[in-house]
Design a protein around this motif. Structure first.
Motif, mmCIF file in Angstrom:
data_model
loop_
_atom_site.group_PDB
_atom_site.id
_atom_site.type_symbol
_atom_site.label_atom_id
_atom_site.label_comp_id
_atom_site.label_asym_id
_atom_site.label_seq_id
_atom_site.Cartn_x
_atom_site.Cartn_y
_atom_site.Cartn_z
ATOM 1 N N LYS A 218 43.839 -16.760 -9.559
ATOM 2 C CA LYS A 218 44.544 -16.735 -10.840
ATOM 3 C C LYS A 218 43.696 -16.202 -11.989
ATOM 4 C CE LYS A 218 48.018 -18.210 -11.848
ATOM 5 N NZ LYS A 218 49.379 -17.636 -11.895
ATOM 6 N N GLY A 219 42.548 -16.849 -12.248
ATOM 7 C CA GLY A 219 41.782 -16.521 -13.446
ATOM 8 C C GLY A 219 41.701 -17.732 -14.353
ATOM 9 N N THR B 235 38.956 -5.480 -22.859
ATOM 10 C CA THR B 235 40.123 -6.332 -22.744
ATOM 11 C C THR B 235 40.091 -7.020 -21.380
ATOM 12 O OG1 THR B 235 41.522 -4.612 -21.801
ATOM 13 C CG2 THR B 235 41.488 -4.763 -24.183
ATOM 14 N N VAL B 236 40.324 -8.329 -21.386
ATOM 15 C CA VAL B 236 40.280 -9.107 -20.141
ATOM 16 C C VAL B 236 41.515 -9.997 -20.064
ATOM 17 C CG1 VAL B 236 38.927 -10.681 -18.708
ATOM 18 C CG2 VAL B 236 37.748 -9.166 -20.299
ATOM 19 N N ILE C 37 39.403 -2.160 -19.400
ATOM 20 C CA ILE C 37 40.175 -3.319 -18.919
ATOM 21 C C ILE C 37 39.425 -3.962 -17.750
ATOM 22 C CG2 ILE C 37 42.406 -4.156 -18.080
ATOM 23 C CD1 ILE C 37 43.623 -1.517 -19.155
ATOM 24 N N GLY C 38 39.135 -5.255 -17.869
ATOM 25 C CA GLY C 38 38.382 -5.959 -16.828
ATOM 26 C C GLY C 38 39.283 -6.857 -16.001
ATOM 27 N N PRO C 39 38.749 -7.361 -14.873
ATOM 28 C CA PRO C 39 39.538 -8.260 -14.031
ATOM 29 C C PRO C 39 39.630 -9.661 -14.644
ATOM 30 C CG PRO C 39 37.347 -7.945 -13.099
ATOM 31 C CD PRO C 39 37.414 -7.092 -14.327
#
Lengths: 429, 185
Positions: A103-104, A329-330, A361-363
């Motif tokens: 998920k994160g 951006t993450v 854009i990062g994970p």
């Protein structure tokens, strides 16, 4: 009683509780992650025995999110410790790194997965566990010892907090976001202004907010020292939950004669884009008073400012333009990340807008919000001056002690990324 | 528990957050591994900006380079000590560095809970802000029975606030010990 008092009384098996009273409560959910899970499990085994079993596997939610995309061997080892514990204890709610269900950021993932439920008691080994209070539950952060105690017993002692009520009256201006409102409140009451207390948010301005905006308010109560943040559940809450979960819950509403530590009212003319200057979330000023403050980094992400609506807001400002400073951006979670691809403004997806305007854009993970290992995406490794949608700008919080962090809303961060200096987003909307 | 703690004071200001007490990049180490956990002592208070490290002069390292323990046994600070993250690694780092007590005007609540429930050290509240009256390196003595702090370097004394309702957990040595005494676990 207030919403918080009623929830705590019910979970203590009491008819009534008073602020200041120490009580033992039954816990509905314990949340942990990769930084605090491993030491919590170590204490659990040390105290309850090597063969001890957690009190209720259904009530333990483990969401690794802090140090995920790093080559740091100790960080990787900590995720392994989570895996071992999950498999040994047979825990069903684990969102493993590299797995399909990864998920994160836990505070955004928790409601997405239907674990933030009205009327419940949630403890988490992270101070921003307060976020889930947006769903009308008692949610607060704890340390590893307390979490280990819960793992073994399902209970914890709490002191019943007094409630400070904040009423947001009237229509919120179109260029003002929930982040501006919570920064305004923290600036007004100070970084210990709500110490040991509940911050409750109400009024027509809050009722008009979607769940993600409400989560931004309750997320940052800890930055004012608050124990928990809470919002009475309503149709917006129930609509969100209906889409997310089959789990049952019992909403709690406030008594008419509830007593408060204080009631503070804000009206729409008091609300404007706010920025917290280095090195404290309470060091606030209106964005327009900080024009000409030079920046060389912008960051959009975290449990505070990395939700889909935060990216949508930023994309509205960025679309068709180009950033002039390094902008990272993450997305908070994999669901937010997928949303960037499926959500469009006119003909472009949000993902395309960020790429086309020059953002990296990062994970999904906590990434540079708290610095982390040296190879963390977006980390401030030198004397950068960054404007960020995150929650803390303590010295060295996002990496180097030489760096400086300004906290602001996604609108303000996006507008500032375009100009390279702090910019009031009103001019861009 | 001995009723006297004596040692050199390390003085800090207001709003010392847990990122300053132990920066996030070091949270990867295992607190339950004897060797690895020495890093928590090594990096304790390493996030404090140099100018504010060891007041009033500043620029005093809390732990000497290459060391894992501090010469300072008692932290003296202003308001809202331990604000920010819930990381229990923060009081643990102070304990690993050899700190036995913190004396502050007030604490952030999660840190305060963690210190007490984890039994890492004793958190005292001072009646007045003594962080502006004590100098880093002064030898101070805390008397638990009298709730007094004596500055042996300047011969001044200050009142501390009794621990109140958490005293039983502090005296037991932490939440688990308290729960055992009371037959809860």
């Amino acid at each position: 009683m207030t919403i918080t008092e009623k929830i705590l009384a019910k979970h203590a098996g009491k008819i009534k509780v008073e602020p200041g009273e120490n009580i033992w409560v039954d816990v509905d959910i314990l949340l942990t992650h990769d930084v605090c899970g491993p030491p919590t499990f170590a204490i659990f085994k040390q105290q309850f025995g090597i063969d001890a079993k957690v009190w209720d596997p259904e009530k333990v939610v483990i969401i690794p999110d802090h140090y995920i995309f790093t080559s740091d061997p100790c960080a990787k080892r900590n995720v392994e410790i989570l895996r071992d514990f999950v498999s040994e204890q047979n825990l069903p709610h684990f969102y493993d790194v590299g797995a399909e269900m990864y998920k994160g950021v836990c505070h955004v993932a928790l409601p997405e997965e239907g674990f933030a439920l009205p009327g419940q008691v949630l403890f988490g080994t992270d101070s921003h566990t307060s976020t889930a209070g947006a769903f009308g539950e008692f949610a607060t952060g704890i340390g590893n010892t307390d979490a280990a105690f819960i793992l073994g017993t399902g209970k914890l002692w709490v002191k019943v907090p007094e409630t400070m009520k904040f009423i947001i009256d009237g229509e919120i201006p179109s260029y003002v976001m929930a982040k501006d409102i919570i920064l305004k409140i923290i600036g007004d009451i100070g970084v210990d202004g709500a110490a040991y207390r509940t911050m409750e948010f109400a009024g027509s301005g809050v009722e008009a907010m979607d769940m993600e905006s409400r989560m931004t308010l309750t997320n940052m109560v800890i930055e004012a020292g608050g124990k928990n943040g809470i919002i009475e559940p309503d149709e917006t809450t129930f609509a969100y939950l209906t889409k997310r979960t089959q789990r049952s819950y019992e909403p709690v509403t406030e008594d008419k004669n509830a007593r408060f530590h204080s009631v503070t009212r804000y009206t729409s003319e008091q609300l404007l884009p706010m920025v917290a200057k280095p090195h404290s979330p309470g060091n606030t000023a209106p964005a327009r008073e900080l024009r000409k403050t030079k920046l060389n980094r912008a960051y959009i992400g975290s449990c505070t400012g990395g939700k889909l609506s935060d990216f949508y807001a930023a994309a509205r400002i960025l679309k068709g333009r180009e950033v002039t400073i390094a902008t990272y951006t993450v997305p908070a979670t994999t669901e937010v990340s997928a949303g960037l691809k499926s959500t469009r403004i006119d003909e472009q997806s949000l993902w395309e807008i960020f790429e086309n305007t020059g953002c990296k854009i990062g994970p999904p993970s906590c990434a540079a919000c708290l610095g982390g290992p040296a190879d963390t995406f977006g980390r401030l490794n030198q004397a950068e001056v960054c404007i960020s949608t995150t929650n803390r700008n303590f010295p060295g919080r996002m990496g180097s002690k030489q760096s400086q962090v300004y906290l602001a809303s996604p609108y303000t961060v996006a507008a500032s990324a375009l100009t390279g200096q702090i910019t009031d987003p009103e001019d861009y909307l | 528990m001995s009723s006297i703690i004596k040692g050199k004071a390390f003085v800090l200001g207001d709003d010392i957050d847990t990122d300053q007490i132990i920066p996030a990049e070091y949270l990867v180490y295992r607190p339950d591994d004897a060797e690895e956990s020495k890093n928590y002592g090594r990096y304790a208070l390493s996030g404090v900006p140099s100018a504010k490290s060891g007041l009033p002069a500043g620029n005093i390292p809390f732990v000497a380079e290459d060391g894992c323990e501090s010469d300072y046994r008692i932290i003296v600070a202003g308001k809202n000590f331990g604000c920010g993250s819930s990381r229990e690694h923060a009081p643990f780092a102070l304990q690993k560095a050899g700190v036995q007590a913190v004396v502050a005007t007030s604490y952030a609540r999660i840190f305060y809970r963690n210190v007490i429930d984890g039994g890492f050290l004793t958190p005292f509240e001072s009646k007045m802000d003594i962080s502006i009256r004590i100098k880093t390196g002064d030898v101070v003595e805390i008397d638990f029975n009298q709730f007094k702090l004596f500055n042996r370097t300047t011969q001044e004394e200050y009142s501390l606030i009794p621990l109140g309702e958490v005293a039983a957990i502090v005296q037991a040595g932490g939440l688990f010990e308290y729960a055992r005494i009371n037959k809860m676990v």
